[in-house]
Design an enzyme around this catalytic site. Structure first.
Site, mmCIF file in Angstrom:
data_model
loop_
_atom_site.group_PDB
_atom_site.id
_atom_site.type_symbol
_atom_site.label_atom_id
_atom_site.label_comp_id
_atom_site.label_asym_id
_atom_site.label_seq_id
_atom_site.Cartn_x
_atom_site.Cartn_y
_atom_site.Cartn_z
ATOM 1 N N GLY A 2 0.825 -1.205 0.000
ATOM 2 C CA GLY A 2 0.000 0.000 0.000
ATOM 3 C C GLY A 2 0.857 1.250 0.000
ATOM 4 O O GLY A 2 2.019 1.223 -0.425
ATOM 5 N N CYS A 3 0.325 2.338 0.498
ATOM 6 C CA CYS A 3 1.021 3.617 0.507
ATOM 7 C C CYS A 3 2.397 3.493 1.144
ATOM 8 O O CYS A 3 2.531 3.028 2.275
ATOM 9 C CB CYS A 3 0.194 4.649 1.261
ATOM 10 S SG CYS A 3 1.057 6.203 1.542
#
Length: 223
Positions: free
Chosen positions: A52-53
């Protein structure tokens, strides 16, 4: 990337909290049965993960003892497309990733895997919470046959233990290249502690690391 959180934070807070925190509500995951800790010598080794981020992933691993350096960047695509503006088009095959340089005499690849699978949801395909797209996929980019073996074995171990209610979809794929992200992405969580996205989505991941694996946690100076 995550502009709506800054723009409509008050309206989206409840939903965002649920979406970001859902992945860190389980019990601590088991230690890897197979590990590379025997006869490890001081030096440097590298691991590359996508979960993810990269703001939060970088922040988590910067709090792990034995980690020397963590760089936010891109993996999975080519060097020519490794820029934020291109990656966000979701057409480059890059995933937001982190390159972790660590001391294998103090920290094992198996321990890194345990932390990695704790602080993100490996069961959501091309998605982490509100961040959707192939650039947010879950992946282990292995750099050696040993890393491949350990990653595959640990995923099988987690599946057998039913650590997650759904099937793990994390890719285990060879690293063809890691490309550092832009300067403004580096240490973003440290430099922007009051950013709404960091508060809602990333600080809970660091808190989980500290609570579940205190033997691995190290604070930033001044924390």
């Amino acid at each position: 990337m995550r502009p709506f959180l800054a723009a409509v934070f008050s309206a989206a807070l409840a939903f965002s909290t649920v979406a970001c925190n859902a992945q860190i509500t389980h019990a601590p995951l088991p230690a890897a049965k197979l590990d590379d800790s025997l006869a490890a010598k001081p030096g440097r080794a590298t691991a590359v993960f996508a979960g993810g981020c990269f703001w939060g992933t970088q922040a988590v691993f910067e709090h792990v003892k034995g980690v020397i350096k963590v760089t936010a960047g891109y993996a999975g695509g080519s060097a020519s497309t490794a820029t934020y503006s291109q990656v966000t088009t979701e057409t480059t095959n890059h995933a937001e990733s982190v390159e972790i340089v660590y001391d294998p005499s103090k920290l094992t690849f198996g321990q890194l895997l345990r932390v990695f699978f704790t602080v993100h949801d490996p069961t959501t395909l091309n998605r982490q919470g509100n961040d959707v797209g192939t650039s947010y996929r879950s992946a282990v980019f292995y750099t050696s046959p040993e890393q491949f073996k350990l990653a595959k074995a640990y995923i099988e171990q987690l599946a057998a233990a039913k650590s997650w209610p759904s099937k793990i979809v994390t890719e285990v794929t060879p690293l063809k290249g890691f490309y550092a992200g832009e300067d403004y992405h580096q240490d973003y969580a440290l430099k922007n502690p009051n950013n709404p996205y960091i508060l809602v989505c990333d600080r809970p991941k660091i808190a989980t690391l500290k609570a579940d694996y205190p033997e691995l946690y190290v604070a930033y100076k001044g924390e």
